[in-house]
Design a protein around this motif. Structure first.
Motif, short mmCIF file in Angstrom:
data_model
loop_
_atom_site.label_atom_id
_atom_site.label_comp_id
_atom_site.label_asym_id
_atom_site.label_seq_id
_atom_site.Cartn_x
_atom_site.Cartn_y
_atom_site.Cartn_z
N ALA A 31 6.05 5.35 -48.45
CA ALA A 31 5.08 4.38 -48.98
C ALA A 31 5.74 3.62 -50.12
CB ALA A 31 3.85 5.12 -49.48
N PRO A 32 5.39 2.34 -50.28
CA PRO A 32 6.00 1.52 -51.32
C PRO A 32 5.96 2.17 -52.70
CG PRO A 32 4.69 0.16 -49.88
CD PRO A 32 4.48 1.58 -49.42
N ALA A 33 4.84 2.78 -53.02
CA ALA A 33 4.71 3.41 -54.34
C ALA A 33 5.72 4.54 -54.49
CB ALA A 33 3.29 3.95 -54.52
N ASP A 34 5.95 5.23 -53.40
CA ASP A 34 6.90 6.34 -53.45
C ASP A 34 8.33 5.84 -53.58
OD1 ASP A 34 4.85 8.12 -53.27
OD2 ASP A 34 4.96 8.31 -51.09
N VAL A 35 8.57 4.72 -52.94
CA VAL A 35 9.90 4.13 -53.07
C VAL A 35 10.18 3.82 -54.53
CG1 VAL A 35 11.36 2.16 -52.50
CG2 VAL A 35 9.88 3.17 -50.75
N ASP A 36 9.16 3.32 -55.23
CA ASP A 36 9.32 3.01 -56.65
C ASP A 36 9.69 4.27 -57.43
OD1 ASP A 36 8.76 0.42 -56.17
OD2 ASP A 36 6.67 0.51 -56.86
N LYS A 37 9.00 5.34 -57.13
CA LYS A 37 9.29 6.60 -57.84
C LYS A 37 10.72 7.03 -57.59
CE LYS A 37 4.56 8.32 -57.56
NZ LYS A 37 3.72 9.24 -56.76
N LEU A 38 11.13 6.82 -56.35
CA LEU A 38 12.49 7.18 -56.00
C LEU A 38 13.47 6.31 -56.77
CD1 LEU A 38 14.15 8.95 -54.18
CD2 LEU A 38 13.85 7.31 -52.33
N GLU A 39 13.19 5.03 -56.76
CA GLU A 39 14.07 4.11 -57.48
C GLU A 39 14.18 4.49 -58.95
OE1 GLU A 39 15.86 1.67 -56.35
OE2 GLU A 39 15.10 1.46 -54.30
N GLU A 127 12.18 17.59 -57.23
CA GLU A 127 10.87 17.61 -57.86
C GLU A 127 9.98 16.55 -57.20
OE1 GLU A 127 7.73 17.62 -60.75
OE2 GLU A 127 9.02 15.85 -60.49
N LEU A 128 10.57 15.39 -57.00
CA LEU A 128 9.85 14.30 -56.35
C LEU A 128 9.44 14.69 -54.93
CD1 LEU A 128 9.16 11.54 -57.49
CD2 LEU A 128 11.18 10.61 -56.37
N ALA A 129 10.38 15.32 -54.24
CA ALA A 129 10.14 15.69 -52.85
C ALA A 129 8.99 16.68 -52.73
CB ALA A 129 11.40 16.28 -52.23
N SER A 130 8.82 17.50 -53.75
CA SER A 130 7.76 18.50 -53.66
C SER A 130 6.38 17.85 -53.80
CB SER A 130 7.95 19.59 -54.71
OG SER A 130 7.72 19.06 -56.00
N HIS A 131 6.36 16.59 -54.26
CA HIS A 131 5.09 15.87 -54.34
C HIS A 131 4.92 14.86 -53.23
CE1 HIS A 131 4.41 17.77 -58.11
NE2 HIS A 131 5.44 17.18 -58.70
N LEU A 135 9.11 12.35 -48.29
CA LEU A 135 10.45 12.39 -48.89
C LEU A 135 11.11 13.72 -48.57
CD1 LEU A 135 12.69 11.19 -50.59
CD2 LEU A 135 11.54 12.07 -52.63
N GLN A 136 10.34 14.78 -48.68
CA GLN A 136 10.87 16.09 -48.33
C GLN A 136 11.41 16.06 -46.90
OE1 GLN A 136 8.43 19.36 -46.88
NE2 GLN A 136 8.96 20.53 -48.70
N HIS A 137 10.59 15.50 -46.04
CA HIS A 137 10.98 15.44 -44.63
C HIS A 137 12.27 14.63 -44.45
CE1 HIS A 137 10.43 15.60 -40.32
NE2 HIS A 137 10.60 14.28 -40.25
N GLN A 138 12.34 13.51 -45.16
CA GLN A 138 13.54 12.68 -45.06
C GLN A 138 14.77 13.42 -45.55
OE1 GLN A 138 13.85 9.91 -43.39
NE2 GLN A 138 11.70 10.30 -42.94
N LEU A 139 14.59 14.20 -46.57
CA LEU A 139 15.74 14.96 -47.09
C LEU A 139 16.18 16.02 -46.09
CD1 LEU A 139 14.78 15.25 -50.86
CD2 LEU A 139 16.75 14.06 -49.89
N PHE A 140 15.22 16.69 -45.50
CA PHE A 140 15.58 17.66 -44.46
C PHE A 140 16.35 16.97 -43.34
CE2 PHE A 140 11.77 20.48 -45.71
CZ PHE A 140 12.59 21.30 -46.47
N ARG A 141 15.84 15.83 -42.95
CA ARG A 141 16.50 15.09 -41.87
C ARG A 141 17.92 14.69 -42.25
NH1 ARG A 141 13.65 12.05 -37.86
NH2 ARG A 141 15.17 10.42 -38.26
N LEU B 128 4.54 24.37 -45.28
CA LEU B 128 4.54 25.43 -46.28
C LEU B 128 5.43 25.06 -47.46
CD1 LEU B 128 3.05 28.10 -46.19
CD2 LEU B 128 5.13 29.19 -45.35
N ALA B 129 6.58 24.51 -47.13
CA ALA B 129 7.55 24.16 -48.18
C ALA B 129 6.98 23.12 -49.14
CB ALA B 129 8.84 23.66 -47.55
N SER B 130 6.14 22.26 -48.61
CA SER B 130 5.61 21.20 -49.48
C SER B 130 4.62 21.77 -50.50
CB SER B 130 4.96 20.10 -48.64
OG SER B 130 3.78 20.56 -48.05
N HIS B 131 4.19 23.00 -50.26
CA HIS B 131 3.29 23.64 -51.23
C HIS B 131 4.01 24.68 -52.08
CE1 HIS B 131 0.01 21.58 -49.42
NE2 HIS B 131 0.14 22.20 -48.28
N ILE B 132 5.19 25.06 -51.65
CA ILE B 132 5.93 26.10 -52.36
C ILE B 132 7.31 25.57 -52.72
CG2 ILE B 132 6.75 28.48 -52.26
CD1 ILE B 132 4.85 28.96 -49.93
#
Lengths: 253, 253
Positions: A31-39, A127-131, A135-141, B128-132
């Motif tokens: 999402a655009p807002a998330d991109v900003d956080k990333l930036e 930290e960002l990815a956990s919210h 982003l978490q998914h993208q990092l896993f990928r 699960l990871a996104s919550h932990i």
DNA sequence: CGTAGCTTTGAAGATTTTCAACCTTAGTGG
DNA sequence: CCACTAAGGTTGAAAATCTTCAAAGCTACG
């Protein structure tokens, strides 16, 4: 009311393409807002010059690096002090993924030509990815993609003769340049024959001879580091050549 | 008849305890409650038999798999139909990490001997990871570790002669067995010479000859698939042997 | 210009593969 | 119980590939 900067789609697009967060943003889109956080957590560095280090083996791991322009090689020193090249990193590609586990860099990264990079402090990224599940998914990928590429490299090195290794290498460069909007058929190698050889598990002389042969065969035009692919088809055929059966089926990723 | 079983029951117990989520839980420790949540999404499968597939190339990716007991090989078929072995997976090790990116398996996984595995549905794991955060971190580490191992393999394949490849392979098995509580010096290979050769980029005959030579040198005792490491020190030395500059008074040549 | 660092090229040498034969083991059925 | 078979493993010799050693050519750069 604070004047929040308007984020237009085109701005995001530009930001993503320029900063090589492209590798993070583009694949599935945050999402655009998330991109900003990333930036916001990205550190942009000054341009680096040939020979500069992004990081060195054994040093503490803090950040991932994304190549914006130029190129970077990763390498280790073998027990005999010889340099073993592990990879070449072009614009849009990430470095340092292998250090997450050990908290210490397992290889060194040296800039091959004037380059610019982004630095992504990994703790903040995590930290960002956990919210941001996306982003978490993208990092896993991203990590998974790296594993897949390494696996391809293992297969290449354990199965293929010299000719196929070099052909694969050139095709890989070609595709990677193309994906970033550069020419797929013409590029300047930023690394030496020695470094290509180390990467492919070949003597530098073998690499040189193969360049000559490919040129003689009309597949390439080689002028020192300036490579022109004259016959992409045939270059591909060098790889699939193996036992030269009858099938031609090769799925693109 | 062998007097001493290589694998004792207590060893198995140790390996099984924690399921093989050990690889997820142990490194930094999740809170007990979180471990429970993790256990809740794990599917335990019936024992698999030699030749069974965990997954096949091109099939949809749904789950990661953790080996509990036994062993599994991953492989692809080259363009010529030849099998290219990509890895061997022992108790406590994960498979399928390369498929996260493509959503499709990029290799096949076949069981080498009677084995049991856990299945970890990846979507639920991600959720699960996104919550932990700790779990997220562990997953990043896990993927990163895989990258590091692949990198080591690339370095091995591009730098080392046959002798060192086999020595590295044996040491790797030794360490991995030891980590799971098995004997570091004595084990049964669950794979053929052919498969070892494919993995190491060597002809099966070369593998066979090297086993013979290591045995002649007193480094190993080889009885078909039953390997005993007689001289761990010397096996390590085979790897560090390289083209050393000034030291090295003794050489097997 | 001249040197240093790549790169190219040739020839000899080493390693590894391939081809082929034979051996060993485990499983099968007479 | 034994012979037979199939699969995997070992071994030898020839052949291919690749590396090493050596020398010379080319470019870039001070």
């Amino acid at each position: 009311m604070t004047a929040t900067p308007v984020v237009s789609l085109s701005n995001i697009k530009v930001a993503c393409q320029n900063c090589s967060l492209a590798s993070l943003c583009l694949p599935m889109g945050l999402a655009p807002a998330d991109v900003d956080k990333l930036e916001a957590i990205v550190k942009r560095s000054r341009p680096l010059r040939r020979g500069d280090h992004l990081f060195e083996s054994e040093h503490k791991f803090r950040s991932l690096f994304a190549v914006k322009t130029g190129s970077v090689k990763t390498y280790t020193l073998g027990p005999d002090g010889n340099e073993q090249v592990l990879g070449f990193h072009l614009p849009g590609e990430l470095l340092g993924l292998d250090a997450i586990q050990s908290d210490v860099h397992r290889c060194s990264a040296r800039v091959l030509e004037t380059s610019s990079v982004c630095e992504l402090p990994f703790e903040r990224l995590e930290e960002l990815a956990s919210h941001i599940p996306t982003l978490q998914h993208q990092l896993f990928r991203l990590l998974s993609k790296e594993i897949g590429q390494d696996t391809d490299m293992v297969a290449l090195l354990s199965r293929s003769p010299a000719e196929e290794r070099l052909a694969s290498f050139l095709l890989s460069l070609s595709e990677r340049y193309q994906r970033r909007g550069f020419s797929a058929k013409e590029f300047i190698l930023s690394m030496s024959r020695q470094e290509i050889g180390s990467y492919l598990g070949l003597a530098l002389e073998t690499v040189s001879r193969l360049f000559t042969r490919f040129q003689e065969d009309g597949i390439l035009r080689v002028d020192r580091k300036h490579i022109t692919i004259l016959d992409l088809e045939r270059l591909r055929k060098v790889i699939a050549h193996q036992t030269n059966c009858d099938q031609q089926a090769q799925g693109p990723n």
